[in-house]
Design a protein around this motif. Structure first.
Motif, short mmCIF file in Angstrom:
data_model
loop_
_atom_site.label_atom_id
_atom_site.label_comp_id
_atom_site.label_asym_id
_atom_site.label_seq_id
_atom_site.Cartn_x
_atom_site.Cartn_y
_atom_site.Cartn_z
N THR A 1 43.72 -88.17 44.42
CA THR A 1 43.26 -89.26 43.42
C THR A 1 44.24 -88.85 42.13
N GLY A 2 44.83 -89.65 41.61
CA GLY A 2 45.56 -89.42 40.32
C GLY A 2 45.47 -90.40 39.36
N MET A 3 46.38 -90.54 38.22
CA MET A 3 46.23 -91.29 37.03
C MET A 3 47.61 -91.52 36.70
N ASP A 4 47.88 -92.96 36.25
CA ASP A 4 48.98 -93.25 35.59
C ASP A 4 48.92 -92.63 34.45
N ALA A 5 50.23 -91.94 34.35
CA ALA A 5 50.53 -91.26 32.94
C ALA A 5 50.46 -91.76 31.69
N LEU A 6 50.84 -93.34 31.62
CA LEU A 6 50.70 -93.92 30.68
C LEU A 6 49.42 -94.34 30.12
N THR A 7 48.55 -94.95 31.21
CA THR A 7 47.22 -95.34 30.73
C THR A 7 46.02 -94.54 31.17
N LEU A 8 46.44 -93.40 31.82
CA LEU A 8 45.33 -92.69 32.20
C LEU A 8 44.19 -93.28 33.31
N ALA A 9 44.68 -94.47 33.79
CA ALA A 9 44.05 -95.16 34.67
C ALA A 9 43.88 -94.50 36.14
N LEU B 1 58.15 -91.81 30.48
CA LEU B 1 57.94 -90.72 29.09
C LEU B 1 56.54 -90.19 28.99
N ALA B 2 55.53 -90.76 29.33
CA ALA B 2 54.46 -90.40 29.28
C ALA B 2 53.93 -89.15 30.19
N VAL B 3 54.56 -89.12 31.36
CA VAL B 3 54.31 -88.13 32.44
C VAL B 3 54.70 -86.74 31.77
N ASN B 4 55.83 -86.64 30.99
CA ASN B 4 56.23 -85.42 30.20
C ASN B 4 55.27 -85.04 29.21
N LEU B 5 54.22 -85.71 28.72
CA LEU B 5 53.20 -85.24 27.97
C LEU B 5 52.45 -84.30 28.41
N TYR B 6 52.43 -84.16 29.84
CA TYR B 6 51.26 -83.23 30.51
C TYR B 6 52.05 -82.17 31.45
N PRO B 7 51.47 -81.13 31.51
CA PRO B 7 52.01 -80.06 32.07
C PRO B 7 52.52 -80.19 33.49
N ALA B 8 53.44 -79.56 33.96
CA ALA B 8 54.37 -79.73 35.00
C ALA B 8 53.55 -79.81 36.16
N ILE C 1 50.09 -88.40 37.17
CA ILE C 1 49.45 -87.06 37.10
C ILE C 1 48.21 -86.71 37.90
N SER C 2 48.02 -85.77 38.33
CA SER C 2 46.83 -85.50 39.12
C SER C 2 46.36 -83.89 38.89
#
Length: 458
Positions: free
Chosen positions: A371-379, A99-106, A116-117
């Motif tokens: 390098t990327g980030m977990d969309a849920l936690t931005l870790a 779900l969280a990944v869809n909070l950010y631009p494609a 996300i990255s």
């Protein structure tokens, strides 16, 4: 008890009947005028699913803290809600990340993963680890957001009176401590440039990361728990104030971006066997992050092996961190927990020496993907792949453990853990589409499959 009934919309008569007591007795218990026997507490655990620590049955820090502070009904309810939400978060991390990944631009999304990255943070192809240029700044670098803001109060329950816990990690420590939970010095990403392969790091603490990342995950779980996970993330507008406060997730000056290192290990099996990769189940009772999901192995924080000043530079190397994680997660060796007084002598450490020599001989390849980030936690996580020739793998990791301090290495069909999962389109597709998988591990797998010809032919 009152908190449980309110959360589950049950009246006193129904609950009393289930427990085999009168409604009057239950009312007295909830008012605090009647003691609760040990036998009844056990019934509450068995029949209602209330956590033992909520009833003063746990040991150690949590027990003493709860016994002295949970007497107030509003404090007890606040903590009960937090524990319920925390358990729900750990049970639904995979779905929440999707779900969280869809909070950010494609353009920020890594295909087929909940990661996300920034487009400039993902390499066009595998980059040999030795070509990366890392520099370390030991000067203070302030942040704007650290997790203590008022926007996180809804995910920080009451500590005493009307005062909330100051940080999210303080809540975990006292109300839901996993087996592994300590703050250690960590390397903080300050800048990344894949054109020149230059990365600048500073210093921070591991809990600086969790105070933001786990609060973000909890906030999203809290928003979804009662009504279910929405299909349209727009329905959450206005319900995620802390995520809104973060703003640009890739701005290293706004918050401390403290990356882990996640490594996909590919074993080049002898022909005609397919290459395989190692898979890890992360036990929620043992770890504080990415719990209850599959991940590739090894994975660990990018941090010095101790608090000693000399280890800041001695351990400031991605390959050295990867080998340390191999020793702990695959070979079951004790974690480098900061109790040593001398730096690690990498050149004379047999495991490090053998794997490094194999890299020089061309039988082991180590690569950086981005390098990327977990969309849920931005870790944040640095994504790497290590490809190992079958002979070297059998010699070095032939006696790998199945269970480690963070979970279980997955075996297929009764085989040994080191046999791994076939690195085939079918297995990769299954892990990315049907199994609960940590975002960094999913990204490593997806990117490695995309670049499989380069990786397998290194």
């Amino acid at each position: 008890m009152r908190a449980w009934r309110a959360s589950n919309k049950q009246n006193q008569t129904a609950v009393a009947s289930l427990l085999g007591i009168t409604q009057q007795n239950l009312s007295q218990i909830e008012k605090g005028t009647r003691p609760v026997s040990l036998e009844l507490r056990r019934k509450l655990v068995e029949l209602l699913g209330i956590a033992p620590e909520d009833l003063g049955l746990s040991s150690g820090q949590a027990r003493s803290f709860i016994a002295s502070d949970d007497a107030s009904p509003h404090i007890a309810f606040s903590r009960f809600q937090w524990r319920n939400q925390r358990r729900w978060l750990n049970q639904h991390r995979s779905e929440l990340a999707q779900l969280a990944v869809n909070l950010y631009p494609a353009e920020y999304r890594v295909p087929r993963t909940p990661l996300i990255s920034h487009p400039e943070w993902v390499a066009a192809g595998p980059v040999e680890l030795s070509t990366l240029n890392l520099t370390l700044s030991e000067q203070p670098h302030p942040v704007v957001v650290d997790g203590s803001e008022s926007e996180t109060e809804p995910v920080r329950p009451l500590r005493v009176g009307t005062t909330h816990f100051e940080r999210y990690t303080s809540v975990i420590k006292h109300l839901d401590p996993p087996t592994l939970f300590e703050s250690r010095p960590s390397y903080r990403l300050l800048s990344a440039d894949l054109v020149t392969n230059k990365f600048e790091f500073g210093l921070a603490a591991y809990f600086d990361k969790l105070d933001v990342s786990e609060a973000l995950g909890h906030e999203l779980a809290r928003a979804c728990m009662d009504k279910g996970i929405p299909t349209d993330p727009a329905q959450l507008r206005g319900q995620l104030p802390f995520r809104d406060l973060i703003g640009d997730p890739f701005d290293p000056a706004r918050r401390a971006i403290i990356p882990a290192i996640t490594t996909l290990t590919i074993r080049l099996r002898r022909y005609p066997a397919e290459p395989s990769f190692l898979l890890h189940w992360r036990d929620p009772a043992k770890v504080a992050t990415a719990a209850g999901v599959y991940d590739v192995i090894p994975a660990g924080e990018f941090q010095p092996s101790s608090v000693a000043l000399w280890d800041r530079t001695n351990d400031f190397d991605i390959w050295r961190n990867i080998v340390r994680e191999y020793s702990e997660e695959l070979l079951g060796e004790p974690e480098f927990d900061g109790t040593r007084t001398q730096p690690i002598d990498y050149d004379n450490w047999s495991l490090y020496r053998e794997l490094t020599q194999a890299r020089q001989d061309g039988s082991v390849g180590a690569f950086f993907l981005g390098t990327g980030m977990d969309a849920l936690t931005l870790a944040a996580t640095m994504l790497t792949v290590v490809v190992i020739d079958d002979d070297v793998f059998e010699r070095v990791f032939g006696d790998a453990v199945r269970y480690n301090d963070e979970g279980e290495i997955v075996a297929v069909g009764g085989g040994t853990p080191t046999e791994g999962i076939p690195f085939t389109a079918e297995c990769v597709d299954r892990m990315l589409s049907s199994e609960p998988m940590a975002s960094p591990g999913a990204a490593c797998l997806a990117l490695a499959w995309k670049h499989r010809d380069q990786l397998l032919g290194f």
